[in-house]
Design a protein around this motif. Structure first.
Motif, short mmCIF file in Angstrom:
data_model
loop_
_atom_site.label_atom_id
_atom_site.label_comp_id
_atom_site.label_asym_id
_atom_site.label_seq_id
_atom_site.Cartn_x
_atom_site.Cartn_y
_atom_site.Cartn_z
N ALA A 64 0.83 -1.20 0.00
CA ALA A 64 0.00 0.00 0.00
C ALA A 64 0.86 1.26 0.00
CB ALA A 64 -0.92 0.00 1.22
N ARG A 65 2.07 1.17 0.53
CA ARG A 65 2.94 2.34 0.57
C ARG A 65 3.63 2.58 -0.77
NH1 ARG A 65 6.38 0.78 5.46
NH2 ARG A 65 4.73 -0.05 6.69
N ARG A 66 3.75 1.55 -1.59
CA ARG A 66 4.45 1.67 -2.86
C ARG A 66 3.48 2.11 -3.95
NH1 ARG A 66 6.34 -3.66 -4.51
NH2 ARG A 66 7.14 -3.71 -2.41
N VAL A 67 3.91 2.97 -4.84
CA VAL A 67 3.08 3.41 -5.95
C VAL A 67 2.97 2.26 -6.94
CG1 VAL A 67 2.91 5.06 -7.84
CG2 VAL A 67 3.82 5.80 -5.64
N GLN A 68 1.76 1.93 -7.30
CA GLN A 68 1.54 0.80 -8.20
C GLN A 68 2.02 1.13 -9.61
OE1 GLN A 68 0.54 -2.15 -7.17
NE2 GLN A 68 0.39 -1.34 -5.08
N GLY A 69 2.68 0.19 -10.24
CA GLY A 69 3.12 0.35 -11.61
C GLY A 69 4.44 1.10 -11.76
N TRP A 70 5.01 1.57 -10.68
CA TRP A 70 6.26 2.31 -10.74
C TRP A 70 7.41 1.32 -10.59
CZ3 TRP A 70 6.54 7.40 -11.84
CH2 TRP A 70 7.77 8.00 -11.71
N PRO A 71 8.36 1.28 -11.53
CA PRO A 71 9.43 0.28 -11.43
C PRO A 71 10.36 0.58 -10.25
CG PRO A 71 9.88 1.81 -13.21
CD PRO A 71 8.52 2.14 -12.69
N ARG A 72 10.82 -0.47 -9.62
CA ARG A 72 11.77 -0.32 -8.52
C ARG A 72 13.13 0.03 -9.08
NH1 ARG A 72 10.45 -3.42 -3.31
NH2 ARG A 72 12.34 -2.32 -2.80
N ARG A 73 13.80 0.96 -8.43
CA ARG A 73 15.12 1.38 -8.87
C ARG A 73 16.17 0.45 -8.28
NH1 ARG A 73 18.71 6.39 -7.26
NH2 ARG A 73 18.16 5.62 -5.24
N GLU A 74 17.00 -0.10 -9.13
CA GLU A 74 18.07 -0.97 -8.68
C GLU A 74 19.28 -0.11 -8.33
OE1 GLU A 74 17.94 -4.23 -8.10
OE2 GLU A 74 15.83 -4.19 -8.69
N VAL A 75 19.75 -0.23 -7.10
CA VAL A 75 20.92 0.53 -6.65
C VAL A 75 22.09 -0.44 -6.57
CG1 VAL A 75 21.86 1.92 -4.78
CG2 VAL A 75 19.43 2.05 -5.32
N PRO A 76 23.15 -0.19 -7.33
CA PRO A 76 24.28 -1.11 -7.29
C PRO A 76 24.99 -1.03 -5.94
CG PRO A 76 24.81 0.81 -8.62
CD PRO A 76 23.36 0.92 -8.24
N LYS A 77 25.43 -2.18 -5.46
CA LYS A 77 26.16 -2.21 -4.19
C LYS A 77 27.58 -1.74 -4.43
CE LYS A 77 23.65 -5.69 -1.71
NZ LYS A 77 23.75 -6.88 -0.87
N ARG A 78 28.04 -0.93 -3.47
CA ARG A 78 29.42 -0.46 -3.57
C ARG A 78 30.37 -1.51 -3.03
NH1 ARG A 78 29.23 5.18 -0.58
NH2 ARG A 78 28.04 3.89 0.82
N ALA A 79 31.55 -1.55 -3.58
CA ALA A 79 32.57 -2.46 -3.07
C ALA A 79 33.02 -1.97 -1.70
CB ALA A 79 33.76 -2.51 -4.02
N PRO A 80 33.21 -2.87 -0.73
CA PRO A 80 33.64 -2.43 0.60
C PRO A 80 35.03 -1.82 0.56
CG PRO A 80 33.61 -4.82 0.46
CD PRO A 80 33.04 -4.30 -0.82
N PHE A 81 35.26 -0.89 1.46
CA PHE A 81 36.55 -0.20 1.52
C PHE A 81 37.35 -0.77 2.68
CE2 PHE A 81 39.08 3.19 3.48
CZ PHE A 81 39.93 3.46 2.44
N TYR A 82 38.53 -1.27 2.39
CA TYR A 82 39.42 -1.81 3.41
C TYR A 82 40.74 -1.06 3.36
CZ TYR A 82 36.19 -5.74 3.19
OH TYR A 82 35.07 -6.51 3.19
N LEU A 83 41.37 -0.94 4.52
CA LEU A 83 42.71 -0.36 4.56
C LEU A 83 43.70 -1.38 4.02
CD1 LEU A 83 42.89 1.36 8.06
CD2 LEU A 83 42.80 2.47 5.85
N LYS A 84 44.66 -0.91 3.27
CA LYS A 84 45.75 -1.79 2.82
C LYS A 84 46.77 -1.89 3.96
CE LYS A 84 45.23 -0.57 -2.00
NZ LYS A 84 44.27 0.52 -1.97
#
Length: 104
Positions: A39-59
């Motif tokens: 009910a909270r989502r607008v019907q017929g509106w496509p969901r936006r795919e958000v790409p996952k970022r690569a995790p950041f690690y210290l070298k």
């Protein structure tokens, strides 16, 4: 105001009217058969795919300069976090009894 007066005046206050309106709207959305998340989502509106970022690690070569910038009273805690991979909650729960002095 006594509790009986407060209970009888509740829907006629601005706060009571607002919460009553929210409650009835929430119940109507839930009883529509589609369920609350739909009910909270607008019907017929496509969901936006958000790409996952690569995790950041210290070298390995970056750890020493970072630890050099940490104040001395916090350096042991930060070094433990960096080298063990513990999260904040795990670091806070550490006690001297939970640390093994000799390697396995």
């Amino acid at each position: 105001m006594t509790s009986s007066k407060a209970a009888s005046a509740w829907p006629f206050t601005l706060r009571g009217m607002k919460s009553q309106a929210w409650r009835s709207a929430w119940e109507r959305a839930g009883s529509s058969g589609t369920g609350l998340p739909q009910a909270r989502r607008v019907q017929g509106w496509p969901r936006r795919e958000v790409p996952k970022r690569a995790p950041f690690y210290l070298k390995a070569e970056e750890v020493a300069p970072v630890l050099a910038q940490v104040p001395p009273e916090w350096r042991c805690l930060f070094a433990t976090a960096v080298y063990s991979g513990m999260r904040r909650g795990e670091l806070v729960q550490l006690t001297p009894a939970s640390v093994r002095a000799t390697p396995t």
